[in-house]
Design a protein around this motif. Structure first.
Motif, PDB file in Angstrom:
ATOM      1  N   THR A  31       0.834  -1.197   0.000  1.00  0.00           N
ATOM      2  CA  THR A  31       0.000   0.000   0.000  1.00  0.00           C
ATOM      3  C   THR A  31       0.868   1.245   0.000  1.00  0.00           C
ATOM      4  O   THR A  31       1.827   1.333   0.763  1.00  0.00           O
ATOM      5  CB  THR A  31      -0.940  -0.007   1.220  1.00  0.00           C
ATOM      6  N   GLY A  33       0.620   5.572   0.103  1.00  0.00           N
ATOM      7  CA  GLY A  33      -0.153   6.790   0.261  1.00  0.00           C
ATOM      8  C   GLY A  33       0.104   7.684  -0.938  1.00  0.00           C
ATOM      9  O   GLY A  33       1.041   7.466  -1.710  1.00  0.00           O
ATOM     10  N   ASP A 126      -3.797  11.509   1.661  1.00  0.00           N
ATOM     11  CA  ASP A 126      -4.588  10.618   2.521  1.00  0.00           C
ATOM     12  C   ASP A 126      -5.114   9.384   1.790  1.00  0.00           C
ATOM     13  O   ASP A 126      -5.653   8.471   2.415  1.00  0.00           O
ATOM     14  CB  ASP A 126      -5.762  11.376   3.146  1.00  0.00           C
ATOM     15  N   TYR A 127      -4.993   9.346   0.462  1.00  0.00           N
ATOM     16  CA  TYR A 127      -5.408   8.153  -0.279  1.00  0.00           C
ATOM     17  C   TYR A 127      -4.451   7.011   0.024  1.00  0.00           C
ATOM     18  O   TYR A 127      -3.266   7.229   0.294  1.00  0.00           O
ATOM     19  CB  TYR A 127      -5.409   8.416  -1.788  1.00  0.00           C
ATOM     20  N   ARG A 128      -4.965   5.788  -0.056  1.00  0.00           N
ATOM     21  CA  ARG A 128      -4.170   4.576   0.112  1.00  0.00           C
ATOM     22  C   ARG A 128      -4.476   3.658  -1.067  1.00  0.00           C
ATOM     23  O   ARG A 128      -5.611   3.191  -1.228  1.00  0.00           O
ATOM     24  CB  ARG A 128      -4.493   3.866   1.424  1.00  0.00           C
ATOM     25  N   THR A 130      -3.590   0.151  -2.900  1.00  0.00           N
ATOM     26  CA  THR A 130      -2.983  -1.162  -2.713  1.00  0.00           C
ATOM     27  C   THR A 130      -2.756  -1.787  -4.085  1.00  0.00           C
ATOM     28  O   THR A 130      -3.677  -1.842  -4.907  1.00  0.00           O
ATOM     29  CB  THR A 130      -3.861  -2.066  -1.820  1.00  0.00           C
TER      30      THR A 130
END
Length: 136
Positions: A31, A33, A126-128, A130
């Motif tokens: 993951t 950011g 703030d996005y994650r 994967t």
């Protein structure tokens, strides 16, 4: 704030931003950011941008499910960077969950957070995202 403290804080911020990417193995989910970078089998993978996030918020009834469009920049040492684009659109033939960069295949597993209300505006950092990377 004294100038020396301000310069020290600025320099510390620069060190964090230029930190080496985290090393990740092939065929493993990892993951990132927004703006973060990983090294996979010598390949640099950076979560570059969220171009659009119009996904229907969980607490809203929408006539269209919306989509998130995002880009990842991939670069092998000595090669020019390649931009891989993903799209979460669930309509047949519209979603893009994998892409190629040279001999590597990148697969998007998920993008979080999922919007809850129309007022939710997620800052890029703030996005994650994967992903996994496979060779061949």
């Amino acid at each position: 704030m004294p100038a020396a403290v301000a310069v020290s804080l600025f320099a510390a911020g620069c060190q964090v931003a230029s930190a080496d990417p985290v090393a990740v193995g092939l065929d493993r989910d990892f993951t990132l950011g927004g703006g973060q970078e990983a090294s996979v089998d010598g390949l640099r993978v950076r979560f570059a941008d969220v171009l659009e996030d119009s996904r229907c918020p969980a607490r809203v009834a929408c006539f269209w499910s919306g989509q998130a469009r995002l880009t990842v920049v991939v670069q092998a040492e000595g090669d020019p960077p390649t931009t891989v684009a993903f799209n979460t659109n669930p309509a047949p033939g519209q979603g893009v969950s994998s892409g190629r960069a040279g001999e590597y295949t990148l697969t998007m597993r998920s993008l979080e957070p999922y919007p809850q209300t129309p007022e939710d505006a997620t800052p890029f950092e703030d996005y994650r995202l994967t992903l996994s990377v496979a060779k061949g």
